[in-house]
Design a protein around this motif. Structure first.
Motif, PDB file in Angstrom:
ATOM      1  N   UNK A 136       0.839  -1.199   0.000  1.00 18.65           N
ATOM      2  CA  UNK A 136       0.000   0.000   0.000  1.00 18.65           C
ATOM      3  C   UNK A 136       0.873   1.249   0.000  1.00 18.65           C
ATOM      4  N   UNK A 137       1.900   1.255   0.839  1.00 17.71           N
ATOM      5  CA  UNK A 137       2.788   2.404   0.916  1.00 17.71           C
ATOM      6  C   UNK A 137       3.473   2.675  -0.426  1.00 17.71           C
ATOM      7  N   UNK A 138       3.801   1.602  -1.142  1.00 16.18           N
ATOM      8  CA  UNK A 138       4.421   1.764  -2.456  1.00 16.18           C
ATOM      9  C   UNK A 138       3.492   2.525  -3.393  1.00 16.18           C
ATOM     10  N   UNK A 139       2.212   2.175  -3.399  1.00 16.47           N
ATOM     11  CA  UNK A 139       1.259   2.858  -4.264  1.00 16.47           C
ATOM     12  C   UNK A 139       0.983   4.275  -3.774  1.00 16.47           C
ATOM     13  N   UNK A 140       1.025   4.469  -2.467  1.00 18.48           N
ATOM     14  CA  UNK A 140       0.867   5.832  -1.949  1.00 18.48           C
ATOM     15  C   UNK A 140       1.963   6.745  -2.500  1.00 18.48           C
ATOM     16  N   UNK A 141       3.186   6.260  -2.515  1.00 17.56           N
ATOM     17  CA  UNK A 141       4.305   7.068  -3.014  1.00 17.56           C
ATOM     18  C   UNK A 141       4.176   7.329  -4.516  1.00 17.56           C
ATOM     19  N   UNK A 142       3.665   6.355  -5.238  1.00 15.23           N
ATOM     20  CA  UNK A 142       3.502   6.536  -6.678  1.00 15.23           C
ATOM     21  C   UNK A 142       2.422   7.558  -7.007  1.00 15.23           C
ATOM     22  N   UNK A 143       1.347   7.525  -6.258  1.00 11.78           N
ATOM     23  CA  UNK A 143       0.181   8.358  -6.565  1.00 11.78           C
ATOM     24  C   UNK A 143       0.316   9.769  -5.983  1.00 11.78           C
ATOM     25  N   UNK A 144       1.096   9.912  -4.931  1.00 10.28           N
ATOM     26  CA  UNK A 144       1.117  11.169  -4.178  1.00 10.28           C
ATOM     27  C   UNK A 144       1.386  12.427  -5.007  1.00 10.28           C
ATOM     28  N   UNK A 145       2.322  12.431  -5.967  1.00  9.73           N
ATOM     29  CA  UNK A 145       2.582  13.684  -6.689  1.00  9.73           C
ATOM     30  C   UNK A 145       1.349  14.275  -7.368  1.00  9.73           C
ATOM     31  N   UNK A 146       0.565  13.451  -8.049  1.00 13.42           N
ATOM     32  CA  UNK A 146      -0.636  13.980  -8.702  1.00 13.42           C
ATOM     33  C   UNK A 146      -1.750  14.189  -7.688  1.00 13.42           C
ATOM     34  N   UNK A 204      -1.475  15.282  -4.645  1.00  6.97           N
ATOM     35  CA  UNK A 204      -1.271  16.570  -3.986  1.00  6.97           C
ATOM     36  C   UNK A 204      -1.816  17.716  -4.826  1.00  6.97           C
ATOM     37  N   UNK A 205      -1.621  17.638  -6.126  1.00  9.87           N
ATOM     38  CA  UNK A 205      -2.083  18.717  -7.002  1.00  9.87           C
ATOM     39  C   UNK A 205      -3.602  18.784  -7.054  1.00  9.87           C
ATOM     40  N   UNK A 206      -4.241  17.621  -7.038  1.00  8.90           N
ATOM     41  CA  UNK A 206      -5.700  17.577  -7.153  1.00  8.90           C
ATOM     42  C   UNK A 206      -6.406  17.805  -5.825  1.00  8.90           C
ATOM     43  N   UNK A 207      -5.731  17.479  -4.720  1.00  2.00           N
ATOM     44  CA  UNK A 207      -6.396  17.483  -3.413  1.00  2.00           C
ATOM     45  C   UNK A 207      -5.898  18.592  -2.496  1.00  2.00           C
ATOM     46  N   UNK A 208      -5.501  19.715  -3.072  1.00  2.00           N
ATOM     47  CA  UNK A 208      -5.160  20.867  -2.254  1.00  2.00           C
ATOM     48  C   UNK A 208      -3.941  20.691  -1.376  1.00  2.00           C
ATOM     49  N   UNK A 253       1.678  10.114   2.364  1.00  2.00           N
ATOM     50  CA  UNK A 253       2.764   9.312   2.943  1.00  2.00           C
ATOM     51  C   UNK A 253       3.337   9.885   4.231  1.00  2.00           C
ATOM     52  N   UNK A 254       2.617  10.758   4.889  1.00  2.00           N
ATOM     53  CA  UNK A 254       3.121  11.300   6.143  1.00  2.00           C
ATOM     54  C   UNK A 254       2.780  10.371   7.312  1.00  2.00           C
ATOM     55  N   UNK A 255       3.770   9.976   8.107  1.00  2.00           N
ATOM     56  CA  UNK A 255       3.470   9.214   9.317  1.00  2.00           C
ATOM     57  C   UNK A 255       2.655  10.084  10.275  1.00  2.00           C
ATOM     58  N   UNK A 256       1.764   9.465  11.028  1.00  2.00           N
ATOM     59  CA  UNK A 256       0.891  10.245  11.909  1.00  2.00           C
ATOM     60  C   UNK A 256       1.406  10.220  13.348  1.00  2.00           C
ATOM     61  N   UNK A 257       1.204   9.108  14.052  1.00  2.00           N
ATOM     62  CA  UNK A 257       1.549   9.053  15.472  1.00  2.00           C
ATOM     63  C   UNK A 257       3.033   9.293  15.702  1.00  2.00           C
ATOM     64  N   UNK A 258       3.875   8.759  14.829  1.00  2.00           N
ATOM     65  CA  UNK A 258       5.305   8.950  14.998  1.00  2.00           C
ATOM     66  C   UNK A 258       5.707  10.405  14.936  1.00  2.00           C
ATOM     67  N   UNK A 259       5.088  11.159  14.032  1.00  2.00           N
ATOM     68  CA  UNK A 259       5.388  12.588  13.903  1.00  2.00           C
ATOM     69  C   UNK A 259       4.902  13.352  15.129  1.00  2.00           C
ATOM     70  N   UNK A 260       3.735  13.000  15.639  1.00  2.00           N
ATOM     71  CA  UNK A 260       3.194  13.662  16.832  1.00  2.00           C
ATOM     72  C   UNK A 260       4.101  13.398  18.034  1.00  2.00           C
ATOM     73  N   UNK A 261       4.506  12.153  18.220  1.00  2.00           N
ATOM     74  CA  UNK A 261       5.379  11.821  19.346  1.00  2.00           C
ATOM     75  C   UNK A 261       6.742  12.491  19.219  1.00  2.00           C
TER      76      UNK A 261
END
Length: 206
Positions: A146-156, A158-162, A167-175
């Motif tokens: 899943x993460x592999x496809x997230x990285x592939x799709x993310x560039x476009x 980001x442009x479409x979804x503001x 691919x940003x970690x959630x809990x790890x970044x908060x901690x």
């Protein structure tokens, strides 16, 4: 100046995406936990306002950089007892003094801020000591495929979804930002593509 897409089309797309049943059910798990003076990061269209418990909340201040979204938030339904103010600003430079709030609500916002670590440092600054950071976010999936496809799709994406990142970690970044996570739950949102469906929610203490 925002483009026609950002002013007219993106808010409608975000409304459709952010009001889906799975996402609204997740919001309802987090928002009612808020109490006292509350700050909502990225209040957007005000979708959380109807979920606050007016018996526990003294006031809600919502911050968002987009004028179109702030206008929607001003008109969003809420308990008439709830004191709400919506102000212009970004999560990375909050227009509030230190130790101003008892609770911060952050739902589906860290994916689109420009600098998550800076936004979280600002959240800690404006929270009172021991204040609660209530979060519900989508982000980097733990499954490699899943993460592999997230990285592939993310560039476009980001442009479409503001500017939304997949691919940003959630809990790890908060901690890593100095919060102490008190409880954390995770799963893939039902009826949602897995690349956008990994969800982490919980409570962190400043």
């Amino acid at each position: 100046m925002p483009s026609f897409y950002e002013r007219r089309i993106l808010p409608r797309l975000l409304t459709c995406a952010c009001t889906s049943s799975p996402i609204m059910k997740q919001r309802a798990k987090i928002v009612p936990l808020a109490s006292g003076r509350v700050l909502e990061l990225g209040i957007g269209m005000g979708l959380n306002l109807a979920l606050y418990d007016a018996d526990k909340v003294e006031s809600v201040a919502g911050v968002d950089p987009a004028a179109e979204l702030r206008a929607l938030a001003q008109a969003a339904p809420r308990d008439p007892r709830l004191a709400v103010s919506v102000v212009e600003g970004t999560a990375e430079a909050l227009p509030f003094p230190d130790a101003s709030f008892d609770s911060i609500v952050c739902t589906f916002t860290l994916c689109s801020v420009q600098a998550p670590a800076t936004a979280l440092a600002e959240a800690r600054r404006v929270l009172k000591p021991g204040g609660r950071f209530l979060f519900c976010e989508h982000g980097l999936a733990p499954d490699a495929d899943v993460a592999k496809w997230q990285r592939r799709v993310e560039p476009i994406w980001k442009r479409l979804a503001g500017g939304c990142h997949l691919t940003r970690p959630v809990a790890g970044t908060i901690a890593a930002s100095g919060f102490s996570i008190q409880n954390l739950e995770t799963f893939y949102l039902p009826k949602t593509p897995k690349i956008a469906g990994w969800n982490e929610w919980g409570v962190a203490i400043a």
